[in-house]
Scaffold this active site. Structure first.
Site, short mmCIF file in Angstrom:
data_model
loop_
_atom_site.label_atom_id
_atom_site.label_comp_id
_atom_site.label_asym_id
_atom_site.label_seq_id
_atom_site.Cartn_x
_atom_site.Cartn_y
_atom_site.Cartn_z
N CYS A 113 37.83 -13.28 55.37
CA CYS A 113 38.63 -13.94 57.10
C CYS A 113 37.65 -15.39 57.43
O CYS A 113 37.00 -15.87 56.48
CB CYS A 113 39.43 -13.60 57.76
SG CYS A 113 41.19 -15.21 58.52
N HIS A 221 42.34 -9.99 54.73
CA HIS A 221 42.65 -8.70 55.52
C HIS A 221 42.17 -7.38 55.13
O HIS A 221 42.95 -6.63 55.22
CB HIS A 221 42.78 -8.66 56.91
CG HIS A 221 42.50 -9.91 57.80
ND1 HIS A 221 41.18 -10.43 59.14
CD2 HIS A 221 42.44 -11.54 57.66
CE1 HIS A 221 41.10 -11.04 59.75
NE2 HIS A 221 41.81 -11.63 58.63
N GLU A 223 40.30 -4.87 56.01
CA GLU A 223 40.44 -4.24 57.19
C GLU A 223 41.32 -3.00 57.40
O GLU A 223 41.74 -1.70 57.60
CB GLU A 223 39.59 -4.13 57.96
CG GLU A 223 39.97 -5.39 59.03
CD GLU A 223 39.74 -6.17 58.94
OE1 GLU A 223 40.94 -7.23 59.64
OE2 GLU A 223 40.02 -6.94 57.42
#
Length: 259
Positions: A113, A221, A223
């Site tokens: 990001c 994202h 993660e």
């Protein structure tokens, strides 16, 4: 046996609007520890406390995280406007030269990001302050309401370059991703290869051409639920492999003092 160390670029925050802190999302540490198989350590990204040179010698790789503050437009030759939002100039001062040094040395990093945008700016690229204001573009911002699961839910496909780095990594020509960003690439920087785009043409996956090390960055994202997501898991696994290669001496190390 000590795991390779991944420095997680932190963000500056005010707790209760008065207590300064450096912070990083727990899911970043989870992805680094549980999927990449490395030791996650949060970096207070401020040149008052540390230097890029110290970071390069102290860590084996770096995770350039997302964050609410944006890269300051002065870093890519444009004037600040209200549309650019909040900034973290201390992080700019650490992250941008760190990216350039890692590219030169072959030291691995993964951009997420804001980190994706930092990689582009560090290599001479520019950013749009607000993607949703552009003709024909969709709203890529995080939904304002709902649970975390709803905010990080899959939002759109990313179309990958046939036979490109991300296509080979994911084993698919397109993947589904979440979307939680307002800014995006305007002009790609020198050597930046756009290897994946959203249906509206917004760049979503990049790497640095001819870099000796791992330089992948994504606008979404990964993660979130990295251990289970079929896109996130191979990305963090590949990053962890690159960090281990650096740590054990098989990665690009020509500029390390120990070389």
């Amino acid at each position: 046996m000590t795991r390779p160390k991944v420095g997680i670029i932190g963000n500056s925050y005010l707790i209760n609007d008065e207590y300064p802190a450096h912070a990083g999302g727990t899911m970043n540490s989870e992805a680094v520890a549980e999927v990449a198989g490395c030791m996650p350590l949060l970096i207070p990204s401020d040149p008052r406390f540390l230097s890029v040179e110290e970071l390069l010698e102290s860590f084996d790789g770096f995770l350039l995280t997302g964050g609410r503050p944006n890269v300051h437009p002065n870093e890519y030759g444009e004037a600040e406007t209200d549309a650019h939002g909040a900034f973290d100039r201390a992080r700019d001062a650490i992250a941008l030269p760190l990216v350039r040094a890692c590219v030169e040395r072959g030291q691995p990093f993964l951009g997420i990001c804001r980190g994706f945008q930092e990689v582009n700016v560090a290599m001479g690229g520019t950013l749009y302050p607000e993607i949703r204001d552009l003709p024909g573009r969709m709203n890529h911002r995080m939904p304002p309401d709902g649970t975390l699961e709803e905010k990080f839910a899959m939002r759109h496909i990313v179309e990958l370059t046939e036979g490109g780095v991300f296509h080979r990594l994911f084993g698919a020509a397109e993947v589904m991703t979440n979307s939680l960003h307002g800014q995006g690439i305007k002009a790609p920087g020198s050597r930046i290869v756009i290897d994946g785009t959203a249906p509206d043409g917004t760049p979503e996956a990049i790497y640095v051409k001819d870099a000796p090390g791992f330089t992948l960055a994504v606008q979404w994202h990964p993660e979130w639920d990295a251990a289970n997501d079929p896109v996130s898991r191979p990305l963090f696994t590949a990053f962890g492999d690159a960090v281990r290669d650096w740590a054990d001496g098989t990665g690009a190390r020509s500029h390390r003092k120990s070389a």
